[in-house]
Design a protein around this motif. Structure first.
Motif, mmCIF file in Angstrom:
data_model
loop_
_atom_site.group_PDB
_atom_site.id
_atom_site.type_symbol
_atom_site.label_atom_id
_atom_site.label_comp_id
_atom_site.label_asym_id
_atom_site.label_seq_id
_atom_site.Cartn_x
_atom_site.Cartn_y
_atom_site.Cartn_z
ATOM 1 N N MET A 162 44.765 18.670 57.596
ATOM 2 C CA MET A 162 44.287 19.138 56.323
ATOM 3 C C MET A 162 45.084 20.373 55.895
ATOM 4 S SD MET A 162 40.405 20.160 55.436
ATOM 5 C CE MET A 162 40.150 21.679 54.611
ATOM 6 N N THR A 163 45.729 20.306 54.748
ATOM 7 C CA THR A 163 46.512 21.405 54.217
ATOM 8 C C THR A 163 45.688 22.163 53.187
ATOM 9 O OG1 THR A 163 48.538 20.139 54.532
ATOM 10 C CG2 THR A 163 48.646 22.022 53.065
ATOM 11 N N LEU A 164 45.582 23.445 53.386
ATOM 12 C CA LEU A 164 44.860 24.263 52.422
ATOM 13 C C LEU A 164 45.784 24.646 51.274
ATOM 14 C CD1 LEU A 164 42.885 26.656 54.790
ATOM 15 C CD2 LEU A 164 42.008 24.697 53.540
ATOM 16 N N ILE A 165 45.305 24.456 50.064
ATOM 17 C CA ILE A 165 46.067 24.864 48.886
ATOM 18 C C ILE A 165 45.715 26.317 48.598
ATOM 19 C CG2 ILE A 165 46.423 24.461 46.429
ATOM 20 C CD1 ILE A 165 45.663 21.517 46.975
ATOM 21 N N PRO A 166 46.733 27.178 48.508
ATOM 22 C CA PRO A 166 46.443 28.593 48.268
ATOM 23 C C PRO A 166 45.783 28.804 46.904
ATOM 24 C CG PRO A 166 48.818 28.199 48.243
ATOM 25 C CD PRO A 166 48.150 26.903 48.612
ATOM 26 N N THR A 167 44.878 29.752 46.851
ATOM 27 C CA THR A 167 44.185 30.068 45.603
ATOM 28 C C THR A 167 45.108 30.843 44.664
ATOM 29 O OG1 THR A 167 43.380 32.179 46.432
ATOM 30 C CG2 THR A 167 41.974 30.231 46.833
ATOM 31 N N LYS A 168 44.714 30.913 43.401
ATOM 32 C CA LYS A 168 45.472 31.707 42.434
ATOM 33 C C LYS A 168 45.472 33.181 42.836
ATOM 34 C CE LYS A 168 45.011 28.848 38.339
ATOM 35 N NZ LYS A 168 44.584 28.809 36.925
ATOM 36 N N THR A 169 44.360 33.624 43.410
ATOM 37 C CA THR A 169 44.271 35.017 43.852
ATOM 38 C C THR A 169 45.302 35.298 44.939
ATOM 39 O OG1 THR A 169 41.918 35.082 43.325
ATOM 40 C CG2 THR A 169 42.733 36.761 44.848
ATOM 41 N N LYS A 170 45.402 34.386 45.904
ATOM 42 C CA LYS A 170 46.351 34.580 47.001
ATOM 43 C C LYS A 170 47.788 34.524 46.498
ATOM 44 C CE LYS A 170 46.515 33.521 51.637
ATOM 45 N NZ LYS A 170 46.071 32.708 52.745
ATOM 46 N N THR A 171 48.107 33.554 45.670
ATOM 47 C CA THR A 171 49.487 33.449 45.185
ATOM 48 C C THR A 171 49.853 34.656 44.311
ATOM 49 O OG1 THR A 171 48.818 32.007 43.357
ATOM 50 C CG2 THR A 171 49.647 30.936 45.354
ATOM 51 N N SER A 172 48.908 35.145 43.525
ATOM 52 C CA SER A 172 49.162 36.332 42.706
ATOM 53 C C SER A 172 49.434 37.539 43.603
ATOM 54 C CB SER A 172 47.969 36.600 41.796
ATOM 55 O OG SER A 172 48.144 37.819 41.109
ATOM 56 N N TYR A 173 48.613 37.698 44.630
ATOM 57 C CA TYR A 173 48.783 38.815 45.567
ATOM 58 C C TYR A 173 50.122 38.715 46.299
ATOM 59 C CZ TYR A 173 47.721 42.020 49.417
ATOM 60 O OH TYR A 173 47.757 43.044 50.336
ATOM 61 N N TYR A 174 50.430 37.553 46.816
ATOM 62 C CA TYR A 174 51.700 37.353 47.523
ATOM 63 C C TYR A 174 52.894 37.544 46.590
ATOM 64 C CZ TYR A 174 49.782 35.665 51.984
ATOM 65 O OH TYR A 174 49.158 35.566 53.195
ATOM 66 N N ARG A 175 52.777 37.117 45.342
ATOM 67 C CA ARG A 175 53.860 37.310 44.380
ATOM 68 C C ARG A 175 54.114 38.803 44.189
ATOM 69 N NH1 ARG A 175 51.652 35.078 40.418
ATOM 70 N NH2 ARG A 175 52.253 32.975 40.997
#
Length: 92
Positions: free
Chosen positions: A1-14
């Motif tokens: 099962m692959t977890l899709i990163p949330t918008k919050t996580k991708t925004s933070y990582y960006r």
């Protein structure tokens, strides 16, 4: 099962990734575009939003030949970013 990163996580990582690039010398919007493939507007918006996570980024120089600098990292651990850079890039 692959977890899709949330918008919050991708925004933070960006934000972490762009701050890291600026701090390591990839410090203009065109340079960041070449390095990441991100659109200009995304990069500009991300730089503006760095202060929301207490990263202080300032523009040095004239509009045409200036660059960004990180002057304060707040509570962010730069070493964690360096150690997890490949994971950050993979998530993005």
């Amino acid at each position: 099962m692959t977890l899709i990163p949330t918008k919050t996580k991708t925004s933070y990582y960006r934000r972490l990734y762009i701050a890291y690039l600026i701090d390591t010398g990839v410090s203009t919007v065109p340079q960041i575009m070449l390095e990441t493939g991100m659109p200009r507007r995304t990069i500009q918006d991300t730089i503006k939003s760095l202060s929301e996570i207490d990263i202080i980024c300032v523009f040095i120089g004239a509009t045409k030949d200036g660059h960004y600098e990180i002057t304060h990292w707040g509570a962010i651990n730069q070493k964690w970013i360096t150690n997890n850079l490949q994971h950050i890039i993979t998530v993005l």
